[in-house]
Enzyme design. Structure first.
Site, mmCIF file in Angstrom:
data_model
loop_
_atom_site.group_PDB
_atom_site.id
_atom_site.type_symbol
_atom_site.label_atom_id
_atom_site.label_comp_id
_atom_site.label_asym_id
_atom_site.label_seq_id
_atom_site.Cartn_x
_atom_site.Cartn_y
_atom_site.Cartn_z
ATOM 1 N N ASN A 70 0.777 -1.251 0.021
ATOM 2 C CA ASN A 70 -0.067 -0.203 -0.089
ATOM 3 C C ASN A 70 0.891 1.314 -0.088
ATOM 4 O OD1 ASN A 70 -0.489 2.033 2.638
ATOM 5 N ND2 ASN A 70 0.362 -0.022 3.229
ATOM 6 N N CYS A 132 5.831 5.104 8.938
ATOM 7 C CA CYS A 132 4.985 5.285 7.661
ATOM 8 C C CYS A 132 6.145 5.341 6.674
ATOM 9 C CB CYS A 132 4.003 5.994 7.789
ATOM 10 S SG CYS A 132 3.125 6.009 5.991
ATOM 11 N N LYS A 166 4.970 3.016 17.289
ATOM 12 C CA LYS A 166 5.089 1.896 16.232
ATOM 13 C C LYS A 166 6.386 2.219 15.343
ATOM 14 C CE LYS A 166 2.301 -0.188 12.959
ATOM 15 N NZ LYS A 166 0.845 -0.400 12.276
ATOM 16 N N GLY A 218 0.955 -8.203 5.415
ATOM 17 C CA GLY A 218 0.320 -9.816 5.111
ATOM 18 C C GLY A 218 1.246 -10.769 5.434
ATOM 19 N N THR A 268 -3.745 -6.666 7.518
ATOM 20 C CA THR A 268 -4.356 -6.988 6.078
ATOM 21 C C THR A 268 -5.391 -8.337 6.149
ATOM 22 O OG1 THR A 268 -1.854 -6.455 5.590
ATOM 23 C CG2 THR A 268 -2.955 -7.716 3.926
HETATM 24 C C1 SIN Z 1 -0.164 4.722 5.023
HETATM 25 O O1 SIN Z 1 -1.347 5.163 4.866
HETATM 26 O O2 SIN Z 1 0.469 5.001 3.988
HETATM 27 C C2 SIN Z 1 0.010 3.721 5.775
HETATM 28 C C3 SIN Z 1 0.349 3.913 6.796
HETATM 29 C C4 SIN Z 1 1.570 3.144 7.569
HETATM 30 O O3 SIN Z 1 2.241 2.516 7.123
HETATM 31 O O4 SIN Z 1 2.207 3.513 8.680
#
Ligand code: SIN
Length: 307
Positions: A70, A132, A166, A218, A268
């Site tokens: 993503n 991210c 995170k 995933g 996922t």
């Molecule tokens: C995203 O919105 O790009 C994913 C968020 C993330 O990976 O922290």
């Protein structure tokens, strides 16, 4: 005797060790059509910044072998609108709400945290997303650096609810970064965010995703998550860990718990089946019954025991 699935993460008690992973269950109560949100350990809301943000250009997601990539780019309504429009629905459904926040700078994180103060009576924790990979081509991966991680966490110190950090397995410094997060006040670390990947469309001969690269999630990343949780638990046994990465069933959840996670997040798998998080929670109960485990917390870190 029913299995005791409760768990402790830092100063917080949770009745169940399974949560949604940020970004995979929307910003609000979207999953409540499929899952009793109050039965989950927590609902972790997609990362929010102080201001609304449109995210990256499409296409933003693509299926990969055993997972997906993503490049959503943290689309969101901003903290104030979320508090007004989405939080009430979560509270009404009895969800324990963990809010993920993000920023491009230390000041952005501070602004998001400040805006959240108005909602602290309705949330249980804040997960500070330092990892991210989809913002400006990965230019804001605070979790790759212990000093940047410290600065971000310090900037959110005004929050009275517990903060979790995170983190990323895209760096070989994850133990060092986890230590920095703990010293800067994080009660727990969430391990792991997505791994940076890329797909090229062989017809157009160009990167397929609008954001060029993206985050792989995933089943494909599960062994990386298990290894990372194990390493951090071994190095910092007193730091609570929330495990994430390829949790698709009870077995993959138990693996992360044995590696050292006190709870797991499901991400996922929810895209394939919106009931996945509830099924995994039921599966944990069944697994514990079959293995005569009366308290799930007895399994936490079990893979580190010798003999
Ligand atoms: C995203 O919105 O790009 C994913 C968020 C993330 O990976 O922290």
């Amino acid at each position: 005797m029913p299995v005791d699935l409760s768990t402790t993460i830092g100063s917080l008690e949770f009745p169940a060790p399974v949560m949604t992973a940020a970004g995979t269950a929307g910003h609000g109560a979207e999953l409540s059509a499929y899952v009793d949100l109050s039965s989950l350990g927590a609902v972790v809301v997609k990362s929010l910044s102080a201001e609304p943000w449109p995210g990256n250009p499409a296409p933003r997601v693509h299926q990969t072998p055993s997972g997906m990539l993503n490049s959503v780019g943290l689309q969101g309504p901003g903290v104030a609108v979320w508090v007004r429009d989405e939080l009430p629905g979560l509270v009404e459904r009895g969800a324990r709400v963990v809010v993920s926040i993000w920023g491009r700078s230390v000041e952005d994180y501070a602004a998001a945290a400040r805006s959240l103060r108005a909602a602290e009576d309705r949330i249980v924790a804040v997960e500070v997303n330092l990892s991210c990979p989809n913002l400006d081509g990965g230019a804001h991966l605070f979790a790759h650096d212990p000093v940047a991680t410290t600065d971000v966490l310090r900037s959110t110190e005004m929050l009275e609810v517990p903060r979790w950090a995170k983190l990323s397995a895209n760096t070989d410094r994850v133990v060092e970064v986890a230590r920095a997060a703990q010293s800067a006040g994080a009660e727990a670390v969430t391990l792991i965010n997505t791994l940076i990947g890329m797909i090229i469309d062989t017809e157009s001969r160009r990167p397929l995703l609008g954001g060029v690269s993206g985050g792989l999630s995933g089943a494909a990343i599960h062994p990386v998550a298990v290894r990372t949780v194990y390493e951090v638990r071994k190095a910092i046994p007193d730091l609570a860990i929330v495990g994430a990465g390829g949790v698709t069933d009870a077995i993959t959840a138990i693996e992360l718990i044995l590696a050292g996670a006190s709870a797991v997040q499901v991400g996922t798998a929810t895209f394939a089946d919106p009931r996945a998080v509830a099924k995994i929670l039921d599966g944990l109960r069944t697994w514990c019954e079959a293995h005569e485990v009366s308290q799930l917390r007895d399994l936490i870190g079990g893979a580190h025991q010798t003999g």
